[in-house]
Design an enzyme around this catalytic site. Sequence first.
Site, PDB file in Angstrom:
ATOM      1  N   THR A 362       0.840  -1.195   0.000  1.00 23.14           N
ATOM      2  CA  THR A 362       0.000   0.000   0.000  1.00 23.14           C
ATOM      3  C   THR A 362       0.880   1.250   0.000  1.00 23.14           C
ATOM      4  O   THR A 362       2.080   1.181   0.287  1.00 23.14           O
ATOM      5  CB  THR A 362      -0.909   0.054   1.250  1.00 23.14           C
ATOM      6  OG1 THR A 362      -0.081   0.253   2.395  1.00 23.14           O
ATOM      7  CG2 THR A 362      -1.725  -1.209   1.411  1.00 23.14           C
ATOM      8  N   CYS A 363       0.253   2.406  -0.273  1.00 23.60           N
ATOM      9  CA  CYS A 363       1.070   3.624  -0.277  1.00 23.60           C
ATOM     10  C   CYS A 363       1.073   4.285   1.100  1.00 23.60           C
ATOM     11  O   CYS A 363       1.409   5.455   1.232  1.00 23.60           O
ATOM     12  CB  CYS A 363       0.633   4.579  -1.378  1.00 23.60           C
ATOM     13  SG  CYS A 363      -1.084   5.003  -1.299  1.00 23.60           S
ATOM     14  N   ASP A 364       0.708   3.531   2.129  1.00 20.51           N
ATOM     15  CA  ASP A 364       0.754   4.039   3.493  1.00 20.51           C
ATOM     16  C   ASP A 364       2.160   3.816   4.060  1.00 20.51           C
ATOM     17  O   ASP A 364       2.702   2.706   3.983  1.00 20.51           O
ATOM     18  CB  ASP A 364      -0.271   3.273   4.333  1.00 20.51           C
ATOM     19  CG  ASP A 364      -0.430   3.874   5.699  1.00 20.51           C
ATOM     20  OD1 ASP A 364      -1.521   4.389   5.978  1.00 20.51           O
ATOM     21  OD2 ASP A 364       0.534   3.839   6.484  1.00 20.51           O
ATOM     22  N   SER A 365       2.727   4.872   4.660  1.00 24.47           N
ATOM     23  CA  SER A 365       4.129   4.751   5.086  1.00 24.47           C
ATOM     24  C   SER A 365       4.306   3.837   6.299  1.00 24.47           C
ATOM     25  O   SER A 365       5.409   3.388   6.589  1.00 24.47           O
ATOM     26  CB  SER A 365       4.724   6.123   5.365  1.00 24.47           C
ATOM     27  OG  SER A 365       3.972   6.747   6.372  1.00 24.47           O
ATOM     28  N   ASN A 401      -6.513   0.318   0.070  1.00 25.09           N
ATOM     29  CA  ASN A 401      -5.851   0.635  -1.206  1.00 25.09           C
ATOM     30  C   ASN A 401      -6.418  -0.199  -2.359  1.00 25.09           C
ATOM     31  O   ASN A 401      -5.751  -0.416  -3.369  1.00 25.09           O
ATOM     32  CB  ASN A 401      -4.332   0.391  -1.148  1.00 25.09           C
ATOM     33  CG  ASN A 401      -3.542   1.613  -0.717  1.00 25.09           C
ATOM     34  OD1 ASN A 401      -2.414   1.815  -1.131  1.00 25.09           O
ATOM     35  ND2 ASN A 401      -4.113   2.452   0.122  1.00 25.09           N
TER      36      ASN A 401
END
Length: 432
Positions: A362-365, A401
């Site tokens: 996912t693009c979650d850090s 996502n």
Amino acid sequence: MNPTALHDLHVKRRDARTARAFEDRRRAETSALLSSVAARAAIALHGTPVLLLDPERVRRQYRHLRRTLPFVGFHYAVKALAHDAVLDVLDDAGCGFDIAGGEELALLTRRGVDPARIIHTHPIKKPAEIAAALAAGVRTFVVDNDVEIDKFRGAPPDTRLLVRLAYRSPHAKSDLSSKFGVGPFEAAHLVERALAAGVTVAGFSYHVGSQLDDAGRFAAAAADTLELMDILERRLNVQFDTLDIGGGFPASYDAEAAGVDEMAAALRPVLEPHARRLDIIAEPGRVMVADAMTLVTSVVGIAERSDGRWYYLDDGLYGSYSNVLTEDVHPLVFAERDLPGSAASHPAGAAGHRWATLAGPTCDSSDVIAREVMLPDLRVGDLLVSPTMGAYTTVTATRFNGRPFTPVAVLGRGPVTGEIAVASDARRLPIV
Ligand SMILES: Cc1ncc(COP(=O)(O)O)c(C=O)c1O
């Protein structure tokens, strides 16, 4: 070097040797699984990510628990892995079930499980949920407050309540005692309150905390509860018939945890003398299923960052590695190329290896699975494998996502040939 420093060094070396032996064993088991025809077929069918589920391991683990604690009635905590193949083998083996909500009940009633084998252990329930469970024939429930007891006024006369006790377990991965459970004084009050409401209190339950690697703590909680039961029976002139020792037996994720035998050795002397008089039950979740499922992922991206090499995988914290997030556990992650017998095998730690960070898709850090993992140089498409991924993985995964749930491939053995077969099954509980 002074004697204390020498001793510390010796302990460190011994611990490192033990950790290496554990990892080598896991590596060998994972290699055997991954090279099986069934695993290769599942990967060919689904690609990655894919979870490989071996229900026979669940059956074996249940039998092991029964052998070591034959006087305990086990109720599998369905919340750990609510998969049909797991429920089927446990139903077939005669195991009971512990549920926390309506969907779990539906899964069991749909397959015709006798409601007498089901206990509802969530201390807080919607009135409609209690009504549905009672209508389905479930009779054993857990309570830990006045309001919950009042919900059972007018319930069928064979309804049995267990009062949930709280035991502090700061060393457990999740210490459940702050959210649920009462101390001895409140427990006495709740028994009196239930008596006044005309509802039977059959006994007590507790959960010492999840992933608690301390057999002595389990034994102490059992002993304390037995003592409390004895005191309350005399003081309130009642007779209890059930002791529920909960779940929490640890699984061996990245290190060897106390095994079933060690737990049983600590519990047996405390519990066995009461086994004739009491119905002693337990609600294990992770220990039943953790080892039965293995996750296969692949590298989808590679980047050099200021802190070194990052590999991005096609499953992560919002998917099957949700156990890292919700359970604070650290599953091992092996590169297929590091497994013994792999075509491109080379021993871990050898030249060409480096510390790397493993991130989810996912693009979650915060979607970082593990840092400082020693891995060989990997390319996009290379496989990685995590054992011990059966508990609190699919059940807590999300579709964040826009990512699909990771499919579960069920590995099984043919009845005559013993040949390993694979069946695909991504059926699962909806996320609530
Ligand atoms: C009431 C209850 N019983 C059983 C379990 C299963 O615990 P474990 O998977 O640690 O054995 C849990 C887990 O949260 C629980 O809350």
